[in-house]
Design a protein around this motif. Structure first.
Motif: not given
Ligand code: HEM
Lengths: 134, 435
Positions: A63, B24, B28, B31, B47, B50, B107, B318, B324-325, B328-329
């Protein structure tokens, strides 16, 4: 719950999965959705450079950058496209694409628009939760 | 003493969690600081690093817990070989991302040879799971969930390779439809493993034996499996795909109201005052209550997003990431942490610091979730107005939401990182009890 009942339901669900996949695989190709050789090469480049990490097609992908399903509304011609992908911008890296590669990638993106994107502009929400063409 | 076969899986899984959190937060920051780390590790690398790390954290740990609880009939060598394949796949995928050697799909961006190692590992895990299943009687609902999870991980992962067939690769609509069928059902498959673990934990920490044995539990299990097979259509409402796929997706997604209402009533029941006092100290109980709360929030959001008239506006924003996040979290990771906590600390009281990290993780996750919804709503409005301003302008307008996202994400990294590192050290130093 009786073991035979569980086996029966579980088996039926597994078979349903197989049947559903079979039905989808057997769907005839729609002409507007079929890519020619150049467009297919473009699709491979799209995957090779992981463009989907920042861009979406039909709203699917990352995104950080804009959706590219209707690219001609944003980048009207190949020259502009080539300059953008090879120089990049503040967020986007510069890719060293040959003119032929840039053309293939652009053709692939143009092809996405053939089946026509579904957006709030050309569709409307119905009361039953469904959407229909405006 | 018999050793836990799942321990090494969980050490590997926790390691992936720590990397997920770090990358992650880095992603972030792309952005809020345009061009952040662009020449070192750009967003196109961050991405996938992560998201793949997140997938490995979930898949490896879910299998690790299942293996830990399946104490008989498994072949140790098969489990160890599957773990080695997963480790090789993960490390080589990360190297490929760093080298910008892509070529795969969302993925699994590193190309099919890498993901085929994961498929091979799933086949081995399925074989071992089946050995356990055949050798276990009487069977409980979570045994069925584990069998379903491991079978569908193999089927959906294999489905993920269909794009390699030239006829499918050349057909945009069929390819996208099959890709999102595979991805959607894949999440359903790992949920079967994880919900099975959650049932097993509820039985172990007490109080829910009757629930685990009940007809309703089987009813919910079958409904979950039914949704895994048919509800993925909601991912492709806005793809010009076959109408029946969308219709089936919409109809089946609406059966999730049954889960929603059920989970809400169960959640209220799980909080009576005495139980609250009794369990106040136990980590596992808290992680499970947290997961139930997040199931409610995310399921509410998911059901709304599965209505095509709403999806028309939320798709590609978003809000999808919030879903999704959030899942998963909030759901998957909380159950997994609860399970690993149980292995590492059993019923030992939670220390003051751990209670602090736990509550910090919940509050920062809530802010992160809300900030993603906020960014999504801004984009939805932009879409509905026909994108009349430039994309960059809309992103600028979302600036405060992205700042909140990155800041709350950093706190979440701190909190879950502190919990994860403790669990990791404890597992490395001691042998978990098989009980
Ligand atoms: C257990 C911890 C985490 C899990 C399981 C997780 C899981 C995921 C998953 C599955 C996606 C893909 C989303 C999609 O395609 O719709 C994603 C994207 C992302 N996550 Fe996480 N996340 C975690 C922690 C974090 C943290 C702490 C951050 C910091 C802010 C973060 C930042 C992001 C970003 C920037 C993306 C990309 C979104 C985009 O495409 O614009 N994540 N995460």
């Amino acid at each position: 719950m009786k073991a035979t009942h569980i086996h029966l339901i579980w088996g039926t669900l597994l078979i349903s999965w197989i049947v559903y996949l079979g039905v989808l695989l057997a769907e005839p190709v729609k002409s507007e959705s079929l890519l020619n050789q150049t467009e297919q090469q473009g699709k491979q480049l799209w995957q090779k450079h992981n463009c989907q990490s920042c861009h979406q097609l039909f709203g699917l992908g990352g995104y950080l950058g804009p959706d590219l399903t209707s690219i001609q509304n944003k980048i009207p011609n190949l020259d502009a496209f080539q300059i953008l992908v090879n120089t990049g911008n503040q967020t986007m890296p510069a890719y060293n694409l040959t003119p032929q590669e840039a053309d293939a990638l652009y053709q692939f993106l143009l092809a996405q628009n053939r089946p026509g994107p579904i957006t709030p502009l050309n569709h409307k929400a119905d009361l039953n939760g469904w959407i229909s063409k405006k | 003493m018999q050793k836990s076969l799942g321990k090494l899986y969980l050490i590997f899984g926790l390691f992936c969690l720590i990397l997920t959190l770090f990358f992650g937060v880095m992603a972030a920051h792309s952005y809020i600081i345009p061009g952040f780390w662009k020449d070192l590790l750009g967003f196109q690398q961050l991405r996938p690093i992560h998201a793949s790390s997140a997938l490995f954290w979930i898949l490896v740990s879910a299998n690790g817990l299942v293996i830990h609880f399946q104490t008989k009939s498994r072949n140790k060598w098969i489990d160890n070989f599957a773990l080695a394949l997963l480790a090789i796949a993960y490390v080589s995928m990360i190297i490929a991302y760093v080298k910008q050697d892509f070529g795969g799909r969302e993925y699994w961006e590193a190309g099919w040879p890498f993901s085929s190692l994961v498929l091979a590992a799933f086949v081995l895990l399925f074989i071992n799971g089946l050995r356990f299943f055949i050798g276990t009687k009487p069977r409980k609902v979570y045994h069925w969930m584990w069998l379903s999870g491991s079978s569908f991980l193999v089927l959906c992962m294999a489905e993920n390779f269909l794009w390699l067939i030239p006829g499918i690769h050349a057909d945009t609509v069929k390819d996208l439809t099959l890709q999102w069928k595979a991805n959607g059902a894949f999440v359903g498959a790992w949920n079967q493993l994880i919900y099975g673990v959650s049932f097993q934990l509820m039985e172990k920490i007490g109080g829910k034996d009757a629930v685990v044995e009940s007809k309703t539990a089987y009813g919910m299990f079958f409904l979950g499996l039914f949704n895994l097979i048919f509800n993925w259509g909601h991912h492709v409402y806005l793809v010009p795909t076959y109408a029946y796929v969308k219709f089936i997706g919409y109809t089946v997604s609406m059966t999730e109201w049954i889960f929603f209402i059920r989970i809400f009533t169960d959640w209220k029941k799980s909080l009576p005052a005495e139980l609250f006092k009794l369990r106040k100290q136990e980590g596992t109980y808290w992680f499970l209550v947290a997961s139930e709360t997040w199931i409610m929030l995310n399921m509410g959001l998911a059901i709304l997003m599965s209505i095509p008239a709403i999806n028309l506006y939320t798709h590609g924003t978003h809000i999808t990431v919030a879903h999704s996040m959030g899942a998963t979290i909030g759901i998957n990771s909380m159950i997994l942490l609860g399970g690993i906590w149980f292995m590492a600390f059993g019923n030992k009281p939670m220390s003051k610091w751990n209670r602090f990290w736990f509550w910090l993780s919940q509050s920062s996750l809530l802010v992160l979730w809300l900030s993603l919804l906020m960014a999504g709503i801004i984009k939805s409005i932009w879409n509905s107005e026909g994108q009349k301003h430039a994309f960059a302008f809309m992103m600028q307008q979302s600036g405060i939401a992205f700042k909140l996202f990155a800041w709350s994400g950093s706190l979440l990294m701190l909190a879950l990182g502190a919990i994860g590192i403790q669990l990791l050290l404890k597992l490395i130093k001691t042998e978990p009890k098989l009980n």
